[in-house]
Every structure is written in C-alpha cells, then in structure tokens.
Write an enzyme that holds these catalytic residues in place. Structure first.
Site, PDB file in Angstrom:
ATOM      1  N   THR A  76      -2.129   5.538   2.321  1.00 23.34           N
ATOM      2  CA  THR A  76      -3.312   4.315   2.299  1.00 23.34           C
ATOM      3  C   THR A  76      -3.201   3.233   3.469  1.00 23.34           C
ATOM      4  O   THR A  76      -2.183   2.914   3.861  1.00 23.34           O
ATOM      5  CB  THR A  76      -3.480   3.609   0.997  1.00 23.34           C
ATOM      6  OG1 THR A  76      -3.292   4.471   0.148  1.00 23.34           O
ATOM      7  CG2 THR A  76      -4.470   2.594   0.946  1.00 23.34           C
ATOM      8  N   ARG A 111      -6.022   5.895  -7.456  1.00 26.96           N
ATOM      9  CA  ARG A 111      -5.984   7.610  -7.332  1.00 26.96           C
ATOM     10  C   ARG A 111      -6.016   8.164  -8.833  1.00 26.96           C
ATOM     11  O   ARG A 111      -6.604   9.146  -9.209  1.00 26.96           O
ATOM     12  CB  ARG A 111      -4.614   7.839  -6.686  1.00 26.96           C
ATOM     13  CG  ARG A 111      -4.531   7.384  -5.302  1.00 26.96           C
ATOM     14  CD  ARG A 111      -3.220   7.293  -4.923  1.00 26.96           C
ATOM     15  NE  ARG A 111      -2.700   8.729  -4.756  1.00 26.96           N
ATOM     16  CZ  ARG A 111      -1.260   8.890  -4.438  1.00 26.96           C
ATOM     17  NH1 ARG A 111      -0.404   8.022  -4.240  1.00 26.96           N
ATOM     18  NH2 ARG A 111      -1.074  10.202  -4.285  1.00 26.96           N
ATOM     19  N   LEU A 170       0.806  -1.420   0.037  1.00 30.27           N
ATOM     20  CA  LEU A 170      -0.141   0.088   0.095  1.00 30.27           C
ATOM     21  C   LEU A 170       0.932   1.241  -0.257  1.00 30.27           C
ATOM     22  O   LEU A 170       2.117   1.514   0.474  1.00 30.27           O
ATOM     23  CB  LEU A 170      -0.920   0.064   1.127  1.00 30.27           C
ATOM     24  CG  LEU A 170      -1.921  -0.947   1.546  1.00 30.27           C
ATOM     25  CD1 LEU A 170      -2.712  -0.986   2.690  1.00 30.27           C
ATOM     26  CD2 LEU A 170      -2.900  -1.056   0.325  1.00 30.27           C
ATOM     27  N   ASP A 171       0.395   2.379  -0.602  1.00 29.08           N
ATOM     28  CA  ASP A 171       0.908   3.763  -0.539  1.00 29.08           C
ATOM     29  C   ASP A 171       1.317   4.090   0.883  1.00 29.08           C
ATOM     30  O   ASP A 171       0.567   3.479   1.590  1.00 29.08           O
ATOM     31  CB  ASP A 171       0.333   4.663  -1.266  1.00 29.08           C
ATOM     32  CG  ASP A 171       0.354   4.287  -2.824  1.00 29.08           C
ATOM     33  OD1 ASP A 171       1.036   3.613  -3.246  1.00 29.08           O
ATOM     34  OD2 ASP A 171      -0.747   5.146  -3.440  1.00 29.08           O
ATOM     35  N   ARG A 172       2.119   4.971   1.070  1.00 24.95           N
ATOM     36  CA  ARG A 172       2.362   5.765   2.799  1.00 24.95           C
ATOM     37  C   ARG A 172       0.717   6.063   3.173  1.00 24.95           C
ATOM     38  O   ARG A 172       0.504   6.009   4.333  1.00 24.95           O
ATOM     39  CB  ARG A 172       3.341   6.838   2.481  1.00 24.95           C
ATOM     40  CG  ARG A 172       3.402   7.545   3.732  1.00 24.95           C
ATOM     41  CD  ARG A 172       4.541   8.361   3.710  1.00 24.95           C
ATOM     42  NE  ARG A 172       4.587   9.322   4.929  1.00 24.95           N
ATOM     43  CZ  ARG A 172       5.312   9.081   5.989  1.00 24.95           C
ATOM     44  NH1 ARG A 172       5.795   7.820   5.999  1.00 24.95           N
ATOM     45  NH2 ARG A 172       5.326   9.682   6.960  1.00 24.95           N
TER      46      ARG A 172
END
Length: 295
Positions: A137, A233, A133-135
């Site tokens: 998220t 996104r 996951l992104d930072r």
C-alpha cells in the site's frame, strides 16, 4: 538539541496531577518524564505532580529526549516529506516498501530511512508510527516524534477524529454506489498472516463509494472507521470484489504487481496547536497506468 516541551495555563486551582491528565498526558509519559530526565515546571520552578496549582499558573512539561531502538538501523534513502514540525512527520510512502523492517525485508523500510533523517538532522526522537501501511500500500503515513504526541494521536484515532481516505481498484462492478461494510475481522486459523471475516473477530467498519467503473474493475474511495489488519483487503474480498493485484485475498496480478490500494488523504487535529490539518497524496504511477490503459 533542546528537548521537546509544552506549556499549559491552569484554568482552575487544583492538583497538578489532575490537570496533566486533563491535558492528555498519560501515566506512561509522566513516568518517562520522572525517571528519564524530563521536568515539570510551574511558573519556572520544578515541582512534582502533587503540587497544588493556582488559576493561571504556567505549567511547562519538558519531555526527555528519546533514542532510537538498538534494532533499528538508520539507512540513507529517499524520503518524500509532506509535512514536518517539532511534533509530527507526515510522509508519502511508495509502494513495495515496508513501513517497518520484517524478517523477509530487514532493510530499506520507511522506518530505517526516517531513522536516518532523525540522525542526520539531530532530532532526538525514536519512531512512533501512528498510521502504518502494508508493504504494497502506498500513500500517507503519520509519524509522531515523541511518546506523548503518539498517545495524543492514538486518542484521536479511538475518538474517530483522525480520518484516512483510500483510493482502490477492485475487481468487478458494484451493485451499490455508496455503502458501509460492517463485518468482524480475525486471524485465519490456518495462517499467521491472513485475516478473514469471522463472528469471533474484532468489530470492523469500512465506508465504500464508487468513483468510476472501468472494463473489469471499479475505482472506489474507502474510509476506515476502524483500523484492523488488512481491513480493506478482507472486507472487499468478502463481498466478492478483491483488490486488483491482491493475490493473497483473491485478486489477479494483471497489469499491476501489488495490491491497488493508496492512502490518498489524512485529516487530524494537530496535537499541539489544536488546529485541524489535512494532507493529500496523488495516485502512484502504477495505479494511474491502469486507468490510462482503459481509456
């Protein structure tokens, strides 16, 4: 600690190498078994992959213990474990935490803390993160405890057997209640970080379902049929509904300090038992507060 091992029963006679392939053991994994201290046993006796199996032979693959990479420093920290066994670790990642270390955030990542968990509990494994996951998220992350399990999970992802659902808050009101975005995604020419919809990009598909409308934003549930970088996104921004807090893709940071995106559920087939398993994670407090503020 005893190394991870799996035992199979031969359904038919034939070459062991072919049976191992049918059981999902990759050439790379076999190489690590051969050269890094693993073993293959048939009815308790060590053999090579050229061995000829008989029907009902018991085949045990003993996988070599793995070591953490030198660049990954174990760090003590909070780890919200949702599920753990000898093959898998499922954790609930908070927002504003990297999944792996980066140049901007070399410490405090989920990987650093999981490495410490492995070290403290004497788990002979390195990190194989199957669902990053992104930072910003938050939500569920699936980690395999060895190379073979990671390979099995990757095959599930390619075969669309692993399913992840996301909660998101997006700007504006949607014209449709349920639809699919199918647009290719590639790296933006002017950035090493940003992605965009572009015809020479990779195929990407996102399922969208409206859950509830609020003043200024909409709560949507999303499903990924592919796993491109920044896919949710980029796709939502492309259709004019960027995520709240996602200033990289046109969202406004009013009321929330990160992109309003949360991995709420994870479904997969357990790579050892073959049984379907599923996990859920509730909305984080900052996203809940946005809902409460509008009620």
């Amino acid at each position: 600690m005893k190394p991870f091992q799996l035992t199979y029963t031969a359904k038919d006679s034939g070459l062991l190498r072919e049976a191992l392939h049918d059981w999902g053991i990759s050439k790379r994994t076999l190489a690590s078994v051969k050269y890094s201290g693993g073993q293959i046993l048939v009815n308790g006796n060590e053999v090579t992959v050229r061995h000829v199996l008989e029907k009902d032979d018991a085949v045990t693959v003993i996988f070599p213990n793995e070591e953490l990479g030198e660049g990954l420093i174990p760090e003590a920290g909070q780890l919200q474990i949702v599920y753990e066994d000898e093959a898998l670790l499922i954790v609930d990642k908070p927002p504003l935490q990297n999944t792996i270390p980066s140049r901007e955030h070399p410490a405090g990542s989920l990987a650093n803390i999981v490495a410490n968990h492995f070290e403290v509990n004497e788990i002979p494994a390195t990190l194989h993160i199957a669902t990053r996951l992104d930072r910003d998220t938050s939500g569920l992350v699936c980690i395999a405890k060895n190379r073979h399990i990671h390979h099995m999970l990757s095959m599930q992802q390619k075969g669309k057997m692993m399913k992840r659902r996301y909660d998101a808050f997006a700007h504006g009101k949607f014209a449709e209640q349920k639809f699919v975005i199918t647009e290719p995604i590639g790296r933006k020419d002017t950035s090493i970080i940003e992605r965009e919809v572009r015809q020479d990009g990779q195929f990407a598909e996102t399922e969208v379902e409206v859950l509830q409308e609020f003043d200024g934003f909409t709560h949507v549930e999303l499903g990924l049929n592919t796993g491109r970088t920044h896919q949710i996104r980029v796709h939502l921004s492309h259709i004019g509904h960027p995520l709240l807090g996602d200033d990289l893709y046109g969202g406004k940071r009013s009321g929330i300090s990160r992109q309003a995106l949360h991995c709420k559920s994870l479904e997969l087939v357990h790579p050892v038992s073959g049984e379907p398993i599923s996990f859920t994670s509730p909305l984080k407090e900052d996203m809940e507060q946005l809902i409460y503020a509008k009620r």
